[in-house]
Design an enzyme around this catalytic site. Sequence first.
Site, PDB file in Angstrom:
ATOM      1  N   GLU A 158     -15.695   1.430  -0.749  1.00  0.00           N
ATOM      2  CA  GLU A 158     -14.562   0.870   0.000  1.00  0.00           C
ATOM      3  C   GLU A 158     -14.628  -0.658   0.044  1.00  0.00           C
ATOM      4  OE1 GLU A 158     -11.812   2.141   1.034  1.00  0.00           O
ATOM      5  OE2 GLU A 158     -12.326   4.200   0.505  1.00  0.00           O
ATOM      6  N   THR A 165      -9.307  -5.079  -4.901  1.00  0.00           N
ATOM      7  CA  THR A 165      -9.755  -4.911  -6.291  1.00  0.00           C
ATOM      8  C   THR A 165      -9.220  -3.594  -6.828  1.00  0.00           C
ATOM      9  OG1 THR A 165     -11.790  -6.131  -5.834  1.00  0.00           O
ATOM     10  CG2 THR A 165     -11.833  -4.687  -7.729  1.00  0.00           C
ATOM     11  N   LEU A 201     -16.245 -10.576  -9.354  1.00  0.00           N
ATOM     12  CA  LEU A 201     -15.368  -9.694  -8.573  1.00  0.00           C
ATOM     13  C   LEU A 201     -14.493 -10.469  -7.576  1.00  0.00           C
ATOM     14  CD1 LEU A 201     -14.872  -6.685  -8.531  1.00  0.00           C
ATOM     15  CD2 LEU A 201     -16.718  -6.406  -6.910  1.00  0.00           C
ATOM     16  N   GLY A 202     -14.886 -11.708  -7.279  1.00  0.00           N
ATOM     17  CA  GLY A 202     -14.074 -12.539  -6.385  1.00  0.00           C
ATOM     18  C   GLY A 202     -14.242 -12.186  -4.920  1.00  0.00           C
ATOM     19  N   TYR A 203     -13.586 -12.951  -4.063  1.00  0.00           N
ATOM     20  CA  TYR A 203     -13.688 -12.746  -2.606  1.00  0.00           C
ATOM     21  C   TYR A 203     -15.156 -12.536  -2.198  1.00  0.00           C
ATOM     22  CZ  TYR A 203      -8.677 -11.917  -3.068  1.00  0.00           C
ATOM     23  OH  TYR A 203      -7.364 -12.031  -3.362  1.00  0.00           O
ATOM     24  N   TYR A 251      -8.639  -0.578   8.493  1.00  0.00           N
ATOM     25  CA  TYR A 251      -8.369   0.265   7.333  1.00  0.00           C
ATOM     26  C   TYR A 251      -9.655   0.847   6.762  1.00  0.00           C
ATOM     27  CZ  TYR A 251      -7.966   1.542   2.527  1.00  0.00           C
ATOM     28  OH  TYR A 251      -8.100   2.237   1.369  1.00  0.00           O
ATOM     29  N   ASP A 282      -3.154   1.003   4.423  1.00  0.00           N
ATOM     30  CA  ASP A 282      -3.243  -0.232   3.647  1.00  0.00           C
ATOM     31  C   ASP A 282      -1.869  -0.521   3.037  1.00  0.00           C
ATOM     32  OD1 ASP A 282      -2.973   1.596   1.620  1.00  0.00           O
ATOM     33  OD2 ASP A 282      -4.587   0.794   0.390  1.00  0.00           O
ATOM     34  N   CYS A 302       6.774  12.636  -7.980  1.00  0.00           N
ATOM     35  CA  CYS A 302       6.317  12.434  -6.601  1.00  0.00           C
ATOM     36  C   CYS A 302       6.496  13.693  -5.737  1.00  0.00           C
ATOM     37  CB  CYS A 302       7.109  11.283  -5.980  1.00  0.00           C
ATOM     38  SG  CYS A 302       6.608  10.957  -4.283  1.00  0.00           S
ATOM     39  N   CYS A 346      12.672  11.985   0.548  1.00  0.00           N
ATOM     40  CA  CYS A 346      12.434  10.539   0.558  1.00  0.00           C
ATOM     41  C   CYS A 346      13.769   9.785   0.662  1.00  0.00           C
ATOM     42  CB  CYS A 346      11.690  10.124  -0.705  1.00  0.00           C
ATOM     43  SG  CYS A 346      11.511   8.338  -0.830  1.00  0.00           S
TER      44      CYS A 346
HETATM   45 FE1  SF4 Z   1       8.038   9.166  -3.923  1.00  0.00          FE
HETATM   46 FE2  SF4 Z   1       9.960   8.061  -2.520  1.00  0.00          FE
HETATM   47 FE3  SF4 Z   1       8.035   6.577  -3.550  1.00  0.00          FE
HETATM   48 FE4  SF4 Z   1       9.859   7.685  -5.135  1.00  0.00          FE
HETATM   49  S1  SF4 Z   1      10.193   6.116  -3.602  1.00  0.00           S
HETATM   50  S2  SF4 Z   1       7.671   7.627  -5.500  1.00  0.00           S
HETATM   51  S3  SF4 Z   1      10.179   9.602  -4.110  1.00  0.00           S
HETATM   52  S4  SF4 Z   1       7.814   8.117  -1.966  1.00  0.00           S
END
Ligand code: SF4
Length: 358
Positions: free
Chosen positions: A40, A46, A83-85, A123, A141, A205, A211
């Site tokens: 992590e 990176t 690697l930087g930072y 995070y 993140d 996706c 979405c």
């Molecule tokens: Fe998935 Fe929506 Fe991102 Fe498209 S915009 S990759 S549908 S989360």
Amino acid sequence: MKSKSENSFPNSRLLKWYDGVKRDLPWRDTQDPYYIWLSEIILQQTRVDQGMPYYERFVETFPTVHDLANASEDEVLKLWEGLGYYSRARNLHATAKHVSQNLKGEFPNTHSGLLELKGVGPYTAAAIGSIAFNLPVAAVDGNVYRVLARYYGITESIDDTSTKKQIGELAQSILDTERSGDHNQAMMELGAMVCTPKQPDCKACPLQENCVAFRQEIQSELPVRTKKTKVRNRYFYYAVHFVDGQVPIHRRGEGDIWQGLYEFPLFESEKKLNEKQILELIEVSESDVVESISEEFKHVLSHQRIYSRFVLVKSDSRPNVKGKWVSVADLRSFAFPRLINRYLERSNLVIEGEVSNI
Ligand code: SF4
């Protein structure tokens, strides 16, 4: 804030997708908090393909947190080179010492305990805690901000604290607490591989159905950002004094970039200089022979752009400069910023062991 039942986030579809496509990464085979913490920290700012060889080198060189704690700072910085930072490397070393010496080698197994470690923010603490100890804390993140801003169609700027808070609460509300570590990794994997900043692959996706960005075809408009990072230009001119096969180098101090790394005598200017001005700046004496002035090397950091040139000066006697004199054949054993390594590679200074024309 939306509740878990209201927001209808397709958790099982996300995890099914993750189980099917997840990349075979070495730190995914373990629940050892030392390895997970190591991965992590290396992966902060990176890319995975860039961080992987570093992770493997660290694990091989320092198989336990005690080995890392017992290393010298020079060894750690040398392994981190490129690697930087670099503050990450120093924090990594400080945390290893703390865990080894004060916690008997055991990493804390609570979110608040992890947050107390140097270099571990909310995070990273959530990522380590959920993966190593299945703590029910969402890791949020940049990837997760982007995915959720698109999925929920959030049009407020993600640079605003209130939007960040809203997305953080949403992330927590949709967390699959049975598999917190996998859920967090699935969200990050989705952001890195599918819901990418440019041209997200919505066809692949698992969140596509509900979405908002996909339905309204506004993927490229989300997330909204308002803050522009201010970038500062800096001009570094290095004097590489070459006397009897040796050159002077010194460690960079605190309060600026590259702390703890080595460099040649540096002269910084507020503006770009021509060759005549550079020679005036670096105070070349009459008996010195200027072998070469390098081309300009540009190095981009998140808030700075460094423009640099190197002047190779051959002298009969050592000028009065800070640092130590080392043989050019030994330069490779010191950790330099990537910018200086690029010059060394290009100039053949190290390989030849003598002044070479650039
Ligand atoms: Fe998935 Fe929506 Fe991102 Fe498209 S915009 S990759 S549908 S989360």
